[in-house]
Design an enzyme around this catalytic site. Structure first.
Site, short mmCIF file in Angstrom:
data_model
loop_
_atom_site.label_atom_id
_atom_site.label_comp_id
_atom_site.label_asym_id
_atom_site.label_seq_id
_atom_site.Cartn_x
_atom_site.Cartn_y
_atom_site.Cartn_z
N SER A 1 4.17 50.43 90.21
CA SER A 1 3.43 49.69 91.23
C SER A 1 4.11 48.36 91.56
O SER A 1 4.24 47.99 92.73
CB SER A 1 2.00 49.44 90.76
OG SER A 1 1.30 50.67 90.66
N CYS B 1 3.36 62.80 88.16
CA CYS B 1 2.68 61.62 87.62
C CYS B 1 1.16 61.77 87.61
O CYS B 1 0.52 61.89 88.67
CB CYS B 1 3.07 60.40 88.44
SG CYS B 1 2.25 58.88 87.92
N ALA C 1 4.60 53.22 82.56
CA ALA C 1 4.87 53.98 83.78
C ALA C 1 4.00 53.46 84.93
O ALA C 1 4.48 53.32 86.06
CB ALA C 1 4.60 55.47 83.55
#
Length: 405
Positions: free
Chosen positions: A244, A353, A239
């Site tokens: 990113s 997140c 994740a």
């Protein structure tokens, strides 16, 4: 109302946003025959999907007749695939380990890594040669950061990206047998590697997240067991770095299409009134790296104008929600100075997140480094549309050829 959205079509993968806009205008939630679930197109509806306590992440094997013990292990024990009370215990323990200052510890290291990668780009791009911004900068930075966070030795870090690449392909809705086999192999190899690394840290703890994770206890004295710890590490890699990489790739691509916004970022940096922080949030909103987050009703749940019945699935279409004109002024306009920006790029609710602070450090550092080191950054190809990965759920580019000046 029924949606005909074709996740795998080249047209939708190339630019899903006009399709989302047309669907949102018809209804905020629509049934999708192709996947057998509801799709939430509107912001209010997608937000409700993410926050509702009667919609859960319920892990079940996608191919119950196909043994995939490695892949199943890293999902059965994941906080992302569990609901309270299991999710509460897992998240509390992982958040406690994160709270030991790992993100702040990494901040200067992220900046140093970004500069080192920029040096490599500059060397490769001497004399006007084109370089791949994904392979040379966007991919290695988050992998290196996650590796440092976990304490993966530098000699082993090249293993991480291929493992993650193979695993995340399973989140698409069209998966070949070869991709499925590759994902299972990657999951088994990654789990075996992490078990050995955990064993080493138990014998000799280091100032890394793995050591913090197995040392962390909650108020009831609970700890992560080894399967949960290994699963948490795989989740952080998959994740953390995928998001990113794809924000940088999607974001730079968007800035190439809106050169006045790149210029605006440059001028703000020069004037000492940086727009990097708002710019990063806008890039996440404008072209979301994760397009879809799926949940299952554990009780009949009203979402918008429809009732999702117990056992039915519903997916929040994050990219569509992030372009909803009911929430975002002129949503199809890229505005790096946008301040009213409650995007859903990091999710919402209990599954928000956990790595968002670290992702923001990486993304802000990446953008600031590119602005400082390569103000003349420009595409090295005319047709940017062919750079997209042929995947819908995880949206990104496979490569991004650029000239540095």
């Amino acid at each position: 109302m029924t949606s005909e959205l074709a996740f795998s079509s080249a047209e939708v993968i190339g630019d899903p946003y006009p399709h989302f806009a047309a669907a949102r205008a018809r209804a905020g939630v629509q049934w999708h025959d192709r996947t057998g679930m509801w799709l939430a197109f509107g912001y209010a509806e997608a937000n409700a999907v993410l926050r509702s306590r009667t919609l859960g992440r319920i892990w079940t094997p996608r191919w119950p007749d196909v043994p995939m013990p490695g892949f199943e292990l890293i999902h059965r024990n994941s906080m992302l695939e569990n609901e309270p009370p299991a999710h509460t215990r897992l998240r509390r323990l992982v958040a406690g380990a994160f709270a030991r200052g790992h993100v702040e510890r990494l901040r200067p290291r992220v900046a140093a890594l970004a500069d080192r990668l920029a040096d490599g780009l500059a060397e490769a791009g001497r004399d006007g040669r084109a370089v791949d911004l994904i392979a040379g900068f966007a991919e290695p930075l988050p992998v290196q950061v996650i590796a440092e966070l976990l304490g993966v030795p530098e000699a082993d870090r090249a293993l991480l990206r291929p493992w993650s690449n193979a695993i995340v392909k399973m989140y698409e809705y069209q998966v070949s047998d070869a991709q499925r086999n590759a994902a299972e192999t990657a999951a088994r190899e990654f789990v075996a590697y992490l078990r050995e690394l955990v064993a080493q840290r138990r014998r000799r703890p280091e100032p890394d997240l793995i050591s913090s994770l197995f040392a962390e206890t909650d108020s009831a004295g609970a700890r992560l067991d080894e399967d949960e710890l290994v699963t948490t590490c795989t989740l952080l890699l998959n994740a953390g770095h995928e998001a990113s990489v794809n924000v940088v790739g999607n974001g730079v691509l968007a800035l190439f299409g809106h050169p006045e916004q790149w210029q605006r970022l440059l001028e703000a940096e020069a004037a000492g009134r940086s727009l990097v922080d708002t710019g990063v949030e806008e890039l996440i909103r404008f072209d979301s790296p994760l397009q879809l987050f799926e949940r299952t009703a554990i009780a009949d749940t009203r979402i918008g104008e429809v009732t999702v019945r117990t056992g039915e699935k519903v997916a929040a279409l994050l990219g569509s929600a992030n372009r909803d004109p009911a929430v975002f002024d002129d949503p199809d306009r890229l505005d790096v100075g946008r301040t009213d920006n409650p995007h859903l790029g990091f999710g919402a609710g209990i599954h928000f997140c956990l790595g968002a602070p670290l992702a923001r450090v990486e993304l802000q550092t990446s953008l600031r480094t590119l602005l400082r080191r390569f103000p003349g950054l420009r595409p090295a190809v005319v047709d940017l549309t062919g750079l997209r990965r042929a995947e819908f759920v995880i949206r990104g580019v496979s490569s991004l050829p650029v000239h540095l000046s």
